[in-house]
Design an enzyme around this catalytic site. Structure first.
Site, PDB file in Angstrom:
ATOM      1  N   HIS A 176       0.922  11.220 -24.150  1.00 10.95           N
ATOM      2  CA  HIS A 176      -0.833  11.918 -24.009  1.00 10.95           C
ATOM      3  C   HIS A 176      -0.620  13.119 -23.041  1.00 10.95           C
ATOM      4  CE1 HIS A 176      -4.442  12.428 -24.277  1.00 10.95           C
ATOM      5  NE2 HIS A 176      -4.747  11.723 -25.113  1.00 10.95           N
ATOM      6  N   GLU A 178      -3.374  13.832 -21.134  1.00  9.22           N
ATOM      7  CA  GLU A 178      -3.935  13.794 -19.957  1.00  9.22           C
ATOM      8  C   GLU A 178      -2.771  12.550 -18.805  1.00  9.22           C
ATOM      9  OE1 GLU A 178      -6.821  10.850 -18.036  1.00  9.22           O
ATOM     10  OE2 GLU A 178      -7.351  11.184 -19.885  1.00  9.22           O
ATOM     11  N   THR A 246      -7.311   8.515 -18.404  1.00 10.05           N
ATOM     12  CA  THR A 246      -9.736   8.199 -18.546  1.00 10.05           C
ATOM     13  C   THR A 246     -10.274   7.450 -19.715  1.00 10.05           C
ATOM     14  OG1 THR A 246     -10.319  10.552 -19.066  1.00 10.05           O
ATOM     15  CG2 THR A 246      -9.690   9.727 -16.483  1.00 10.05           C
ATOM     16  N   CYS A 284     -13.316   6.805 -17.373  1.00 13.90           N
ATOM     17  CA  CYS A 284     -14.579   8.362 -17.316  1.00 13.90           C
ATOM     18  C   CYS A 284     -16.085   7.262 -17.156  1.00 13.90           C
ATOM     19  CB  CYS A 284     -13.900   9.731 -17.633  1.00 13.90           C
ATOM     20  SG  CYS A 284     -14.355   9.155 -19.527  1.00 13.90           S
ATOM     21  N   SER A 314      -8.049   9.981 -28.382  1.00 18.02           N
ATOM     22  CA  SER A 314      -7.309   7.393 -27.730  1.00 18.02           C
ATOM     23  C   SER A 314      -8.911   7.419 -26.704  1.00 18.02           C
ATOM     24  CB  SER A 314      -6.624   8.042 -26.403  1.00 18.02           C
ATOM     25  OG  SER A 314      -6.181   6.818 -25.728  1.00 18.02           O
ATOM     26  N   SER A 375     -14.777  13.252 -28.175  1.00 20.23           N
ATOM     27  CA  SER A 375     -14.704  14.576 -28.699  1.00 20.23           C
ATOM     28  C   SER A 375     -14.942  15.212 -30.208  1.00 20.23           C
ATOM     29  CB  SER A 375     -12.819  14.752 -28.757  1.00 20.23           C
ATOM     30  OG  SER A 375     -12.406  13.654 -29.922  1.00 20.23           O
TER      31      SER A 375
END
Length: 411
Positions: A176, A178, A246, A284, A314, A375
């Site tokens: 990923h 991130e 996150t 988060c 994710s 998202s």
């Protein structure tokens, strides 16, 4: 090589782009759902929307910043290093606006080699690796950084781990964007190192090695793509700092935290654990809120759940995982996945590909639970509600493009 310009705080063009964002992502149906207590009756169907859903602050900011960038630099070549967020419709819209992608979702693309001094490069909400950032700075392009604040918080903790001799153990998906960016932070420090575990199963492998050692070569092979190059389980599992991608499932992250703490205490004793283990909650708040809202929605006993968002998202997939433990759940990317009341195309949690489920919508009055990943724009949620309601011959509200959309920017 030119001089790099770096922007991280926007260009003050929010009011100018607001009509365009509204035109692209607004949903009258979603606004009606929110105003009606997150409940909508459409003939025999009752729609219940999770209290927290869709675009989070970080995603909102990243998308808004990309639109501002297009306005700010109309005569420049604009690039995104990769998908700005994991939603196919948002990324497609950015391409329509003339923003080119250096790397597509499948990993292919022209890469950083095509960037020239003076070009504008947008860094996505996930961030980029230290190596990519260094290359871009060397080129001398204009950098627009939309990295999410929650991701930056994780980076601070990983920096702290690496600077004090701890191995950064990251709960996440090693491929990923991130997690790749987070893992790269360790390269700034002498002896910095990382190991990525995807789930409890992989965490248990690490815990077993901490407690009893094992086959070093087998361990290195298993985590070959998920560790720093010089990682050595015999010497680098004695001091661990735990961080997270996150968007992971928070309950699993907490369980992994307990597993690692217990393994270190079992091997070295509880008295000195503070010198061997660090952990910070780096899930988060938006991810946590959306997961909690799904739990609350499940308590209302819907007949089925529809989770809307990109298949490579994710946080969306973890919402589907939560819901699927309790009720039939269908993770779809868009309304077109609903082929009829007798067929829906969706991605079951844990499956590598889409499936088609028959007779998915009950032929009696039913409660349909709805949520969407961080998202997913509102218009995609509204289109799904309209599509499902239409299967029963009911149109709850007509979606309309706002009249204040204004002209599109010239490409």
């Amino acid at each position: 090589m030119g001089e790099t310009s770096y922007f991280q705080k926007g260009f003050g063009l929010r009011e100018e782009i607001k009509p365009e964002l509204r035109a692209d992502y607004h949903s009258a149906i979603v606004e009606h759902l929110k105003a009606s207590g997150y409940r909508l009756q459409a003939g025999p169907l009752t729609f219940l929307l999770a209290r927290e859903f869709g675009f989070c602050y970080g995603v909102d900011r990243a998308v808004e910043y990309a639109y501002e960038t297009r306005r700010k630099f109309p005569g420049h070549t604009l690039y995104l290093t990769g998908e700005i967020i994991h939603n196919p419709h948002v990324n497609a819209r950015l391409k329509e606006m003339g923003i080119r992608f250096l790397r597509e979702a499948d990993g292919h693309g022209p890469g950083l080699e095509v960037v020239r001094p003076g070009d504008v490069v947008i860094l996505p909400a996930f961030g980029v690796t230290m190596q990519e950032m260094d290359r871009l700075r060397h080129i001398g392009c204009i950098l627009v950084d939309t990295t999410c604040g929650s991701v930056l918080n994780v980076w601070k903790n990983v920096d702290r781990f690496s600077a004090t001799g701890f191995t950064a153990l990251i709960h996440g998906k090693y491929a990923h964007e991130e997690t790749r960016a987070t893992a790269s932070r360790t390269s700034q420090y002498p002896g910095g190192r990382y190991l990525v575990v995807r789930d409890r199963i992989e965490a248990q492998v690490v815990c077993d090695y901490i407690r009893s050692g094992g086959d070093r070569e087998a361990f290195l092979r298993r985590f070959a793509a998920a560790r720093s190059g010089d990682f050595d389980p015999d010497s680098h599992l004695g001091r661990i700092g735990l961080a997270n991608q996150t968007t992971m499932l928070s309950s699993e992250s907490l369980e992994i935290q307990d597993m690692i703490r217990s393994a270190l205490a079992g091997r070295y004793g509880a008295a000195g654990l503070h010198d061997r283990f660090r952990a910070f909650d780096t899930i988060c708040s938006a991810t946590q809120d959306r997961q909690d809202s799904v739990r609350g929605l499940i308590e209302k006993k819907p007949d089925l759940m529809v989770v809307i968002g990109g298949y490579n998202s994710s946080n969306t997939s973890h919402l589907a995982a939560l819901a699927s433990r309790h009720v039939p759940t269908y993770h779809i990317e868009e309304a077109a996945c609903i082929q009829g009341e007798d067929a829906i195309r969706h991605k079951p949690f844990g499956s590598p590909a889409e499936s088609i489920t028959r007779d998915w919508l009950p032929d009696h009055p039913a409660i349909v639970g709805l949520t969407a990943g961080a998202s997913t724009p509102n218009n995609k949620i509204g289109e799904v509600v309209a599509r499902i309601a239409d299967l029963r011959g009911v149109l709850p509200l007509r979606e309309a493009v706002p009249t204040d959309a204004g002209p599109r920017p010239r490409q």
